[in-house]
Design a protein around this motif. Structure first.
Motif, PDB file in Angstrom:
ATOM      1  N   UNK A 550       0.817  -1.211   0.000  1.00  0.00           N
ATOM      2  CA  UNK A 550       0.000   0.000   0.000  1.00  0.00           C
ATOM      3  C   UNK A 550       0.853   1.264   0.000  1.00  0.00           C
ATOM      4  N   UNK A 551       1.885   1.282   0.841  1.00  0.00           N
ATOM      5  CA  UNK A 551       2.720   2.476   0.930  1.00  0.00           C
ATOM      6  C   UNK A 551       3.483   2.710  -0.375  1.00  0.00           C
ATOM      7  N   UNK A 552       4.058   1.633  -0.932  1.00  0.00           N
ATOM      8  CA  UNK A 552       4.817   1.767  -2.182  1.00  0.00           C
ATOM      9  C   UNK A 552       3.917   2.160  -3.342  1.00  0.00           C
ATOM     10  N   UNK A 553       2.681   1.631  -3.351  1.00  0.00           N
ATOM     11  CA  UNK A 553       1.749   1.957  -4.431  1.00  0.00           C
ATOM     12  C   UNK A 553       1.284   3.407  -4.342  1.00  0.00           C
ATOM     13  N   UNK A 554       1.079   3.903  -3.125  1.00  0.00           N
ATOM     14  CA  UNK A 554       0.705   5.307  -2.975  1.00  0.00           C
ATOM     15  C   UNK A 554       1.814   6.211  -3.503  1.00  0.00           C
ATOM     16  N   UNK A 555       3.065   5.826  -3.251  1.00  0.00           N
ATOM     17  CA  UNK A 555       4.198   6.583  -3.780  1.00  0.00           C
ATOM     18  C   UNK A 555       4.242   6.488  -5.303  1.00  0.00           C
ATOM     19  N   UNK A 556       4.057   5.277  -5.836  1.00  0.00           N
ATOM     20  CA  UNK A 556       4.152   5.047  -7.278  1.00  0.00           C
ATOM     21  C   UNK A 556       3.045   5.759  -8.043  1.00  0.00           C
ATOM     22  N   UNK A 557       1.804   5.667  -7.548  1.00  0.00           N
ATOM     23  CA  UNK A 557       0.627   6.105  -8.305  1.00  0.00           C
ATOM     24  C   UNK A 557       0.115   7.484  -7.908  1.00  0.00           C
ATOM     25  N   UNK A 558       0.486   7.936  -6.694  1.00  0.00           N
ATOM     26  CA  UNK A 558      -0.088   9.157  -6.139  1.00  0.00           C
ATOM     27  C   UNK A 558      -1.612   9.062  -6.086  1.00  0.00           C
ATOM     28  N   UNK A 559      -2.112   7.880  -5.695  1.00  0.00           N
ATOM     29  CA  UNK A 559      -3.545   7.620  -5.563  1.00  0.00           C
ATOM     30  C   UNK A 559      -3.793   6.832  -4.285  1.00  0.00           C
ATOM     31  N   UNK A 560      -4.937   7.077  -3.643  1.00  0.00           N
ATOM     32  CA  UNK A 560      -5.366   6.260  -2.516  1.00  0.00           C
ATOM     33  C   UNK A 560      -6.237   5.132  -3.028  1.00  0.00           C
ATOM     34  N   UNK A 561      -6.151   3.976  -2.381  1.00  0.00           N
ATOM     35  CA  UNK A 561      -6.922   2.809  -2.803  1.00  0.00           C
ATOM     36  C   UNK A 561      -8.396   2.999  -2.487  1.00  0.00           C
ATOM     37  N   UNK A 562      -9.240   2.339  -3.284  1.00  0.00           N
ATOM     38  CA  UNK A 562     -10.688   2.331  -3.065  1.00  0.00           C
ATOM     39  C   UNK A 562     -11.247   1.085  -3.728  1.00  0.00           C
ATOM     40  N   UNK A 563     -12.551   0.883  -3.628  1.00  0.00           N
ATOM     41  CA  UNK A 563     -13.188  -0.253  -4.291  1.00  0.00           C
ATOM     42  C   UNK A 563     -13.272   0.057  -5.779  1.00  0.00           C
ATOM     43  N   UNK A 564     -12.319  -0.447  -6.538  1.00  0.00           N
ATOM     44  CA  UNK A 564     -12.204  -0.086  -7.954  1.00  0.00           C
ATOM     45  C   UNK A 564     -13.333  -0.650  -8.801  1.00  0.00           C
ATOM     46  N   UNK A 565     -14.092  -1.598  -8.271  1.00  0.00           N
ATOM     47  CA  UNK A 565     -15.226  -2.140  -9.026  1.00  0.00           C
ATOM     48  C   UNK A 565     -16.443  -1.219  -8.957  1.00  0.00           C
ATOM     49  N   UNK A 566     -16.412  -0.276  -8.034  1.00  0.00           N
ATOM     50  CA  UNK A 566     -17.517   0.685  -7.957  1.00  0.00           C
ATOM     51  C   UNK A 566     -17.043   2.126  -8.123  1.00  0.00           C
ATOM     52  N   UNK A 567     -15.747   2.356  -7.937  1.00  0.00           N
ATOM     53  CA  UNK A 567     -15.190   3.700  -8.067  1.00  0.00           C
ATOM     54  C   UNK A 567     -14.554   3.847  -9.450  1.00  0.00           C
ATOM     55  N   UNK A 568     -15.372   4.153 -10.441  1.00  0.00           N
ATOM     56  CA  UNK A 568     -14.900   4.242 -11.822  1.00  0.00           C
ATOM     57  C   UNK A 568     -13.928   5.398 -12.037  1.00  0.00           C
ATOM     58  N   UNK A 569     -14.096   6.469 -11.289  1.00  0.00           N
ATOM     59  CA  UNK A 569     -13.204   7.623 -11.439  1.00  0.00           C
ATOM     60  C   UNK A 569     -11.785   7.252 -11.032  1.00  0.00           C
ATOM     61  N   UNK A 571     -10.586   4.218 -10.852  1.00  0.00           N
ATOM     62  CA  UNK A 571     -10.116   3.172 -11.758  1.00  0.00           C
ATOM     63  C   UNK A 571      -9.541   3.783 -13.032  1.00  0.00           C
ATOM     64  N   UNK A 572     -10.203   4.783 -13.580  1.00  0.00           N
ATOM     65  CA  UNK A 572      -9.709   5.418 -14.804  1.00  0.00           C
ATOM     66  C   UNK A 572      -8.406   6.163 -14.536  1.00  0.00           C
ATOM     67  N   UNK A 573      -8.300   6.812 -13.361  1.00  0.00           N
ATOM     68  CA  UNK A 573      -7.051   7.490 -13.009  1.00  0.00           C
ATOM     69  C   UNK A 573      -5.916   6.480 -12.876  1.00  0.00           C
ATOM     70  N   UNK A 574      -6.208   5.317 -12.275  1.00  0.00           N
ATOM     71  CA  UNK A 574      -5.208   4.254 -12.154  1.00  0.00           C
ATOM     72  C   UNK A 574      -4.766   3.781 -13.531  1.00  0.00           C
ATOM     73  N   UNK A 575      -5.702   3.556 -14.427  1.00  0.00           N
ATOM     74  CA  UNK A 575      -5.370   3.062 -15.766  1.00  0.00           C
ATOM     75  C   UNK A 575      -4.473   4.056 -16.516  1.00  0.00           C
TER      76      UNK A 575
END
Length: 677
Positions: A550-569, A571-575
């Motif tokens: 989680x910590x490394x991914x926040x650094x890599x992506x500059x995004x906080x995790x969420x339920x990506x199956x319902x949070x389309x916004x 998910x698109x930012x992650x993609x």
């Protein structure tokens, strides 16, 4: 007095709830409520581990006076100079107290916005006059303020309620005095002494041993007592059990502690045996207390056991004024807001102990590399694989191999490709030498003497950091919607300095109700290969799977995790961010992944990455994904660290990390960021 007037005065003011409604669960646990009640019992303030003190007040009102359970307890946490000091029969008006359920008992606890108003019983006038003149001065700034309807209700309640349920003044003062002395009765295990009775907060470190008429517990609060048995690591060879190392590697179990398999800790003089008799045994059985449960043990008798060498605890029948007392209380170690400060400190000690123990075990590999004294002990403890040197004919010595961390044998073309590669990905330690995947995967050996014989030892893992020029050729889970997982709860989560490590992450998929999850965290894997110029031969390339927590991914992506199956916004930012990292890898991978997704999840154990190309731990070689091996994603520089985790192992010969466990070498991404704007 007119009946209508009496009814009006006895009606609760707007926004308040009766004690009976609380006890009948008319409000859910966690809600904030307003209550007015008469003081029935008062437990004097006692200090906590922090600056706050704690006191308890029992309240009742006309709605509950005829019931068998007719009062509610309010737990107050405040500085000592802001504590209320009620007398018997005083009336308390309580705003915004939090409803909690502890050990199947409802109670109230102060919230940061809780206001407490105290009316002196001997100054409350008869209705219809309000009780304003009986209101004691406030010791702190308040948010809510009682008005005329509340003052009138206080007068009506005090003069209409049945006071026969109250204790006498002498009984009230006696209970208050006894409660003030209880704080001195609480002890950490390091301070218990023979011939005393104490209260203690402890964790069960072994399954309760039930013989029918009594139950034996092994408990700890992660403090040490010289009169406890010295538990040491099994198999070191010291029969006396009095080794001087901090975790006691070297001794056997004491008589009576051998049931339930190998002792798994804590080591050292940190654990005490407790024998429980009725009625406490029934509570232990009914509530399913087991290894890992935190409990409060009250009135615990401390004395030397049958061996006359070690202190033990005994919980016997305890009769008070209200009958038999149950002195075993199961404690909730997950509620951050209501946790007992003393339990929190015990959990902190446990965390520190586990960290120190793991550092000691993991540091063995570094000690071996540095040629420290513990090298022979590592082999004797079975932590390292022993490989005897093969006898060969004398030959010219080979050139000494360069350090895996300092390797710089990448081609000039490769370095040029990376230097002109995607500038959106940045990493730390830019001055550190570049390592290849082959260098990173190369096992580390040390040579030493064990029992007079010269042997070559392979370390299961080393704690090292690397910088590499790579590209992503595969990822797991196959769907990026699964890159975020429900956050795994930890008893350390309430600690202010809590941080999850790679070793804390659970690699296996868990079945959860996604609709009930409040917190999410990143957890996924990337397969990396060396960045190389176009046209380079791919068939012989080694690959490396890195975990992204989680910590490394926040650094890599500059995004906080969420339920990506319902949070389309999100998910698109992650993609979009991942496209900057690996180009069109996701599109190419999805062409062949759909038909074999279920089989892949089953064969790979849900969310466990496949073996690295240098790890030969299965009889059948794994096929390389042909789709991902042909992908030419963008090169970038990243930071990688190597570490070890304990995984289940059925083969005793391979269980080098304790009974039923072995060390598995892992790699993780860190200090790498997609510079998305």
């Amino acid at each position: 007095m007119a009946p209508s007037l009496t009814k009006r005065q006895n009606s609760l003011p707007s926004g308040f709830i009766s004690v009976r409604e609380i006890l009948n669960h008319k409000r859910g646990v966690g809600n904030l409520v307003n209550v007015i009640g008469v003081v029935k019992d008062f437990r004097a303030p006692v200090p906590t581990r922090k600056s706050d003190w704690k006191c308890e007040i029992s309240l009742y009102d006309g709605s509950a006076e005829d019931a068998s359970s007719n009062s509610i307890t309010i737990n107050i946490f405040r500085p000592e100079n802001e504590m209320p000091d009620p007398s018997l029969g005083d009336v308390i008006v309580l705003y915004q107290a939090k409803l909690q359920l502890r050990d199947e008992t409802l109670s109230l606890i102060t919230h940061w916005n809780t206001d407490i108003y105290l009316y002196s019983a001997n100054q409350i006038p008869h209705p219809p006059e309000g009780a304003l003149k009986a209101l004691q001065p406030q010791q702190r700034k308040t948010t809510n303020s009682p008005g005329k309807p509340v003052h009138e209700y206080v007068s009506s309640l005090y003069h209409s309620i049945d006071k026969r349920g109250l204790p006498t003044e002498a009984e009230f003062q006696d209970m208050k005095a006894k409660s003030a002395s209880l704080s001195e009765k609480f002890k950490e295990l390091k301070d218990v002494r023979d011939g005393t009775f104490v209260d203690a907060i402890v964790q069960l470190v072994r399954q309760p041993y039930d013989t029918g008429d009594k139950i034996t517990l092994w408990v700890t609060d992660f403090t040490e007592n010289d009169s406890f048995f010295h538990f040491v690591f099994k198999g070191h060879g010291d029969s006396g059990g009095q080794a001087h190392d901090p975790y006691g590697y070297g001794a056997t179990l004491p008589y009576g502690a051998g049931t339930g398999g190998e002792w798994k800790g804590p080591f050292g003089k940190r654990s005490m045996q407790v024998t429980c008799f009725d009625p406490h045994t029934s509570i232990i059985r009914e509530r399913g207390l087991s290894t890992g449960s935190w409990v409060m043990l009250r009135n615990l008798q401390i004395k030397y056991g049958r061996n006359a060498a070690n202190l033990e605890g005994f919980l016997r029948e305890d009769r008070g004024s209200s009958g038999l007392k149950i002195n075993v209380t199961h404690m909730d170690a997950t509620d951050k807001e209501t946790i007992d400060p003393r339990l929190k400190e015990a959990i902190r000690r446990k965390r520190d102990y586990e960290r120190e123990k793991n550092e000691l075990i993991r540091g063995i590999s570094d000690a071996a590399i540095a040629g420290m004294k513990r090298k022979s002990d590592m082999a004797a403890m079975g932590l390292l694989q022993i490989e005897k040197p093969k006898k060969t004919k004398k030959s010219k010595p080979k050139p000494k191999k360069k350090s895996t961390v300092m390797s710089t044998d990448m081609s000039t073309e490769t370095s040029a490709a990376v230097s002109t590669a995607y500038s959106e990905v940045k990493c730390e330690n830019e001055n550190k030498a570049i390592s290849t995947i082959g260098d990173i995967l190369e096992p580390i050996y040390v040579e030493t003497d064990v029992n007079g014989e010269h042997v070559k030892l392979q370390l299961p893992f080393v704690n090292m950091n690397y910088r590499a020029n790579v590209r992503v050729v595969n990822f797991m889970p196959p769907d990026i919607e699964d890159f975020a997982h429900p956050k795994k709860s930890s008893e350390y989560a309430m600690l202010s300095d809590y941080e999850e490590s790679d070793a804390d992450s659970d690699m296996e998929e868990e079945t959860v109700d996604r609709s009930t999850v409040r917190e999410w965290e990143w957890r996924f894997f990337l397969e990396l290969e060396d960045a190389s110029p176009p046209g380079d031969i791919q068939s012989d390339k080694k690959t490396l799977w890195v975990a992204v927590n989680n910590f490394s991914a926040q650094c890599l992506l500059n995004l906080d995790a969420s339920d990506l199956r319902s949070d389309q916004k999100n998910l698109e930012a992650l993609r979009q961010r991942l496209f900057l990292l690996w180009g069109d890898l996701e599109e190419k991978k999805s062409l062949e992944e759909e038909n074999r997704r279920q089989a892949a999840l089953t064969n790979r154990g849900g969310n466990r990455p496949p073996l690295h190309s240098s790890d030969d731990e299965s009889s059948a070689p794994q096929k390389r994904d042909t789709t991902s091996s042909q992908v030419r994603s963008r090169p970038f520089a990243c930071c990688i660290h190597q570490y070890g985790v304990q995984v289940p192992e059925e083969d005793p010969l391979k269980a080098d990390a304790g009974e039923g466990k072995r060390w598995q070498r892992m790699f993780g991404l860190f200090g790498t960021r997609i510079a998305y704007t």
